[in-house]
Design an enzyme around this catalytic site. Sequence first.
Site, PDB file in Angstrom:
ATOM      1  CB  THR A 153      52.432  48.783  32.667  1.00 15.01           C
ATOM      2  OG1 THR A 153      51.364  48.000  32.136  1.00 15.01           O
ATOM      3  CG2 THR A 153      51.867  49.918  33.493  1.00 15.01           C
TER       4      THR A 153
ATOM      5  CD  GLN B 289      53.953  49.600  37.932  1.00 17.28           C
ATOM      6  OE1 GLN B 289      53.791  50.533  38.716  1.00 17.28           O
ATOM      7  NE2 GLN B 289      53.040  49.238  37.045  1.00 17.28           N
TER       8      GLN B 289
ATOM      9  CE1 TYR C  12      52.639  53.447  34.036  1.00 17.17           C
ATOM     10  CE2 TYR C  12      52.742  53.607  36.429  1.00 17.17           C
ATOM     11  CZ  TYR C  12      52.069  53.811  35.242  1.00 17.17           C
ATOM     12  OH  TYR C  12      50.823  54.394  35.257  1.00 17.17           O
TER      13      TYR C  12
HETATM   14  N1  LIG Z   1      44.486  52.745  35.131  1.00 16.45           N
HETATM   15  C1  LIG Z   1      45.083  53.122  36.238  1.00 16.45           C
HETATM   16  O1  LIG Z   1      44.776  52.628  37.344  1.00 16.45           O
HETATM   17  C2  LIG Z   1      46.151  54.197  36.201  1.00 16.45           C
HETATM   18  C3  LIG Z   1      46.690  54.635  37.416  1.00 16.45           C
HETATM   19  C4  LIG Z   1      47.654  55.649  37.413  1.00 16.45           C
HETATM   20  C5  LIG Z   1      48.052  56.213  36.210  1.00 16.45           C
HETATM   21  N2  LIG Z   1      47.523  55.772  35.033  1.00 16.45           N
HETATM   22  C6  LIG Z   1      47.982  56.405  33.803  1.00 16.45           C
HETATM   23  O2  LIG Z   1      46.863  56.928  33.110  1.00 16.45           O
HETATM   24  C7  LIG Z   1      47.089  56.887  31.712  1.00 16.45           C
HETATM   25  C8  LIG Z   1      45.950  56.142  31.037  1.00 16.45           C
HETATM   26  O3  LIG Z   1      45.898  54.821  31.555  1.00 16.45           O
HETATM   27  P1  LIG Z   1      44.717  53.802  31.188  1.00 16.45           P
HETATM   28  O4  LIG Z   1      44.667  52.781  32.261  1.00 16.45           O
HETATM   29  O5  LIG Z   1      43.516  54.558  30.839  1.00 16.45           O
HETATM   30  O6  LIG Z   1      45.356  53.125  29.880  1.00 16.45           O
HETATM   31  P2  LIG Z   1      44.669  52.223  28.753  1.00 16.45           P
HETATM   32  O7  LIG Z   1      43.250  51.890  29.109  1.00 16.45           O
HETATM   33  O8  LIG Z   1      45.620  51.119  28.498  1.00 16.45           O
HETATM   34  O9  LIG Z   1      44.625  53.215  27.476  1.00 16.45           O
HETATM   35  C9  LIG Z   1      45.826  53.696  26.985  1.00 16.45           C
HETATM   36  C10 LIG Z   1      45.569  54.643  25.843  1.00 16.45           C
HETATM   37  O10 LIG Z   1      46.855  55.128  25.395  1.00 16.45           O
HETATM   38  C11 LIG Z   1      47.044  54.799  24.037  1.00 16.45           C
HETATM   39  N3  LIG Z   1      48.459  54.529  23.809  1.00 16.45           N
HETATM   40  C12 LIG Z   1      49.244  53.595  24.403  1.00 16.45           C
HETATM   41  N4  LIG Z   1      50.491  53.636  23.881  1.00 16.45           N
HETATM   42  C13 LIG Z   1      50.487  54.619  22.948  1.00 16.45           C
HETATM   43  C14 LIG Z   1      51.459  55.127  22.030  1.00 16.45           C
HETATM   44  N5  LIG Z   1      52.704  54.643  21.987  1.00 16.45           N
HETATM   45  N6  LIG Z   1      51.094  56.127  21.190  1.00 16.45           N
HETATM   46  C15 LIG Z   1      49.840  56.625  21.212  1.00 16.45           C
HETATM   47  N7  LIG Z   1      48.875  56.186  22.056  1.00 16.45           N
HETATM   48  C16 LIG Z   1      49.201  55.184  22.889  1.00 16.45           C
HETATM   49  C17 LIG Z   1      46.151  53.605  23.784  1.00 16.45           C
HETATM   50  O11 LIG Z   1      45.862  53.472  22.380  1.00 16.45           O
HETATM   51  P3  LIG Z   1      45.218  52.090  21.806  1.00 16.45           P
HETATM   52  O12 LIG Z   1      43.767  52.124  22.198  1.00 16.45           O
HETATM   53  O13 LIG Z   1      45.427  52.188  20.336  1.00 16.45           O
HETATM   54  O14 LIG Z   1      45.965  50.962  22.443  1.00 16.45           O
HETATM   55  C18 LIG Z   1      44.941  53.981  24.629  1.00 16.45           C
HETATM   56  O15 LIG Z   1      44.134  54.926  23.934  1.00 16.45           O
HETATM   57  C19 LIG Z   1      48.456  56.234  31.519  1.00 16.45           C
HETATM   58  O16 LIG Z   1      49.450  57.215  31.365  1.00 16.45           O
HETATM   59  C20 LIG Z   1      48.660  55.467  32.810  1.00 16.45           C
HETATM   60  O17 LIG Z   1      50.012  55.292  33.103  1.00 16.45           O
HETATM   61  C21 LIG Z   1      46.589  54.770  35.006  1.00 16.45           C
END
Ligand SMILES: NC(=O)c1ccc[n+]([C@@H]2O[C@H](COP(=O)([O-])OP(=O)(O)OC[C@H]3O[C@@H](n4cnc5c(N)ncnc54)[C@H](OP(=O)(O)O)[C@@H]3O)[C@@H](O)[C@H]2O)c1
Length: 240
Positions: free
Chosen positions: A86, A144, A147
Amino acid sequence: MARVALVTGGSRGIGEAISKALQAAGYTVAATYAGNDEAAAKFTEETGIKTYKWNVADYDSSVAGIAKVEEDLGPVDVVVANAGITRDAPFHKMTKDQWQQVIDTNLTGVFNTVHPVWPGMRERKFGRVIVISSINGQKGQFAQVNYAATKAGDLGIVKSLAQEGARAGITANAICPGYIATEMVMAVPEKVRESIIGQIPAGRLGEPEEIARCVVFLASEDAGFINGSTISANGAQFFA
Ligand SMILES: NC(=O)c1ccc[n+]([C@@H]2O[C@H](COP(=O)([O-])OP(=O)(O)OC[C@H]3O[C@@H](n4cnc5c(N)ncnc54)[C@H](OP(=O)(O)O)[C@@H]3O)[C@@H](O)[C@H]2O)c1
């Protein structure tokens, strides 16, 4: 032989839960990450799941990274495009950079992740493409625009891929999580978190494992007729 599942962003947050759940379901899992070597090393130590570092926003790195995964583990039959970022700002303050980074990672990143594995899936007449979208791609969200555009775009991607892949035994589906208790959400001030929870009829955040279980189901043989669909997992916060 166990099927191979590739999870981008599979070392932390929702992706970590997805990697672990697929491993528990019998898949050989490859988890990718962007730059957090420490978290990736800890994850591999705890789970034995191999991690690979590349930027999903870069096509050539994705092609090379996926080739390495396939050399190590075998052809990828299940791909989970989960990596996402994000860069929030109200539209009048959103910079071109904030727009572009999110488009490159969350939208082009899905193309870069799925495109290299698609020909192999077509040849083998089996594939599972699962894209982690978001509730905010369904309903939009203040600050957003970038996003929400990418997460809505994910839905267009899976609906189109579903039509192209159906005859070849490939399904493509999206999961739209609501607010999930990952580090990102737990790091916001308690007051803000309470106000988020106040908007969720379930009265709680979702758990990463609740998203992971949807992925395991969509990846299974049993889910072969579910194609082009969107599963909302949001505690009744929004109905698409
Ligand atoms: N958390 C929520 O409430 C929520 C809600 C709806 C949707 N989502 C979606 O669910 C997915 C996971 O979210 P999360 O909250 O688990 O995220 P997170 O905890 O921030 O983890 C993100 C993961 O993606 C990797 N990543 C980020 N940018 C990247 C890139 N350019 N190339 C390769 N890897 C990359 C990160 O690697 P590093 O560890 O090296 O940084 C990490 O492993 C996302 O698509 C997000 O939009 C999340």
